[in-house]
Motif scaffolding. Structure first.
Motif, short mmCIF file in Angstrom:
data_model
loop_
_atom_site.label_atom_id
_atom_site.label_comp_id
_atom_site.label_asym_id
_atom_site.label_seq_id
_atom_site.Cartn_x
_atom_site.Cartn_y
_atom_site.Cartn_z
N GLN A 73 0.28 12.64 -9.97
CA GLN A 73 -0.35 13.94 -10.20
C GLN A 73 -0.31 14.80 -8.93
O GLN A 73 0.00 16.00 -8.99
CB GLN A 73 -1.80 13.74 -10.65
N LEU A 74 -0.62 14.20 -7.78
CA LEU A 74 -0.65 14.95 -6.54
C LEU A 74 0.75 15.44 -6.16
O LEU A 74 0.91 16.57 -5.68
CB LEU A 74 -1.22 14.09 -5.41
N LEU A 75 1.75 14.61 -6.41
CA LEU A 75 3.12 15.02 -6.12
C LEU A 75 3.54 16.19 -7.01
O LEU A 75 4.13 17.17 -6.54
CB LEU A 75 4.08 13.84 -6.32
N ARG A 76 3.20 16.11 -8.29
CA ARG A 76 3.54 17.19 -9.21
C ARG A 76 2.84 18.48 -8.79
O ARG A 76 3.45 19.56 -8.78
CB ARG A 76 3.14 16.81 -10.64
N TYR A 77 1.56 18.37 -8.44
CA TYR A 77 0.82 19.55 -7.99
C TYR A 77 1.45 20.14 -6.73
O TYR A 77 1.60 21.36 -6.61
CB TYR A 77 -0.64 19.19 -7.72
N THR A 78 1.82 19.28 -5.79
CA THR A 78 2.41 19.74 -4.53
C THR A 78 3.70 20.51 -4.77
O THR A 78 3.92 21.58 -4.19
CB THR A 78 2.68 18.54 -3.61
N LEU A 79 4.55 19.96 -5.63
CA LEU A 79 5.83 20.62 -5.90
C LEU A 79 5.62 21.96 -6.60
O LEU A 79 6.23 22.97 -6.23
CB LEU A 79 6.72 19.71 -6.76
N TYR B 86 0.83 -1.21 0.00
CA TYR B 86 0.00 0.00 0.00
C TYR B 86 0.86 1.26 0.00
O TYR B 86 0.47 2.28 0.56
CB TYR B 86 -0.93 -0.02 1.21
N ALA B 87 2.03 1.18 -0.66
CA ALA B 87 2.95 2.31 -0.67
C ALA B 87 2.33 3.54 -1.32
O ALA B 87 2.44 4.66 -0.82
CB ALA B 87 4.25 1.93 -1.38
N ALA B 88 1.65 3.34 -2.46
CA ALA B 88 1.06 4.48 -3.17
C ALA B 88 -0.02 5.13 -2.33
O ALA B 88 -0.07 6.37 -2.21
CB ALA B 88 0.47 4.02 -4.51
N LEU B 89 -0.88 4.33 -1.71
CA LEU B 89 -1.94 4.88 -0.87
C LEU B 89 -1.36 5.62 0.34
O LEU B 89 -1.82 6.71 0.69
CB LEU B 89 -2.87 3.76 -0.40
N SER B 90 -0.32 5.03 0.96
CA SER B 90 0.31 5.68 2.11
C SER B 90 0.93 7.01 1.71
O SER B 90 0.80 8.01 2.44
CB SER B 90 1.39 4.76 2.70
N ALA B 91 1.58 7.04 0.54
CA ALA B 91 2.20 8.28 0.07
C ALA B 91 1.15 9.34 -0.23
O ALA B 91 1.35 10.54 0.04
CB ALA B 91 3.05 8.01 -1.16
#
Length: 330
Positions: free
Chosen positions: A293-299, A23-28
């Motif tokens: 997508q969420l990581l890109r948006y966050t950065l 569940y690495a993706a969900l945890s991240a």
């Protein structure tokens, strides 16, 4: 009692490690959401949610087909080009004299024909791979190169602009406040997940990817399974192409689907489907796409340049592959 406790500790640690890998993706995603709620301005708004969901929808739609392909031990590099072909055909149909005179029929054909053509081209990929025993990466490279050229020939290399609310509902419409494309995405994810878990065809896909020789000896029709999997990948790309052009109110065969094959493969990798085949998680691919997508948006929202975001994206993919290798039995 002490020995039993000593044995129990490593087992607990192993279970925690397996849980984190699974569940690495969900945890991240949970960590990123918590960070954004605390730090990123205006994150907790409907507009932000809408932007992230609409940007990720087409990637997930393509990733559904890519997950099935990778589950058989293959790869499909042609999906971006098939999106371009689908996106080029649709305006050609409803902007034709027949389409303008018979708007309802023209719009129906503008959905059915492009998706059908993309599915047939995907079937061609599967036939090419199974008939001539060509490596999937080589076979799909043919349409990766030629497919975009076909799209340019269809449009004579011109940008097609249009305004057709009935057709564009798939990309711009809303149902119960949710973007139509997001509902299409969720429906396709649910259908593919059900198929993998509940149908004979789903079990055959995993059997072919797990051990093709054993599957053939067990009576699994390996060649037809592969052909249909690539056909499904083509259908998914066809749907995604229609979504993109409907959002843009235009079709440009040079740009529609550009780089989509890499985004889809990345989503599948991060989501936990191994490239060796035999296992697949469509929901994991959805989570992988959301994470990227969420990581890109966050950065970007916190002032990090897009170039750096791409580097981080590559590092995440490398980490996902490394995690898969560690979880595989030696």
């Amino acid at each position: 009692m002490a020995d039993a406790q000593a044995i129990g500790r490593p087992r607990t640690s192993l279970n925690v490690g397996n849980f984190l890998r699974r569940y690495a993706a969900l945890s991240a995603i949970v960590v990123l959401l918590a960070f954004n709620f605390a730090v990123t301005p205006n994150f907790a708004t409907w507009q932000t949610l809408n932007v992230n969901l609409t940007q990720v929808a087409t990637i997930v739609i393509v990733s559904v087909g890519m997950t099935l392909v990778i589950a058989t031990g293959g790869i499909d590099l042609s999906v971006g080009s098939l999106m371009a072909i689908s996106g080029a055909l649709a305006p050609l149909i409803f902007l034709s004299p027949f389409g303008r005179d018979h708007l309802a029929i023209g719009n129906i054909l503008a959905f059915v024909v492009p998706i059908g053509v993309a599915g047939l081209l995907g079937l061609f990929n599967g036939w090419f791979i199974t008939r001539f025993r060509v490596q999937p990466i080589v076979a799909t490279l043919v349409l990766f190169i030629a497919g975009r050229g076909i799209g340019q020939v269809i449009t004579n290399g011109n940008l097609q602009t249009f305004k057709n609310p009935s057709f564009q509902f798939i990309g711009l419409g809303r149902v119960f406040g949710l973007p139509c494309q997001v509902l299409v995405m969720l429906a396709m994810v649910a259908a593919a997940a059900w198929m993998l878990r509940r149908t004979l065809f789903g079990r055959q896909i995993l059997a072919v990817g797990g051990n093709e020789k054993a599957a053939r000896l067990a009576g699994v029709p390996v060649a037809p399974v592969k052909r249909w999997v690539y056909a499904i990948s083509g259908l998914c790309a066809g749907v995604a192409g229609l979504v993109v052009v409907s959002i843009n109110s235009s079709s440009d065969a040079n740009l529609v689907g550009l780089g989509m094959e890499l985004d889809a493969i990345a989503a599948v990798a991060v989501g936990g489907t191994p490239f060796t085949g035999g296992r697949a998680t469509v929901v994991g691919s959805l989570l992988g796409a959301l994470l990227i997508q969420l990581l890109r948006y966050t950065l970007l929202a916190n002032g990090v340049p897009d170039a750096a975001a791409l580097v981080v994206k590559g590092a995440i993919i490398a980490g996902a592959v490394w995690s898969q290798q560690r979880s595989m039995p030696s």
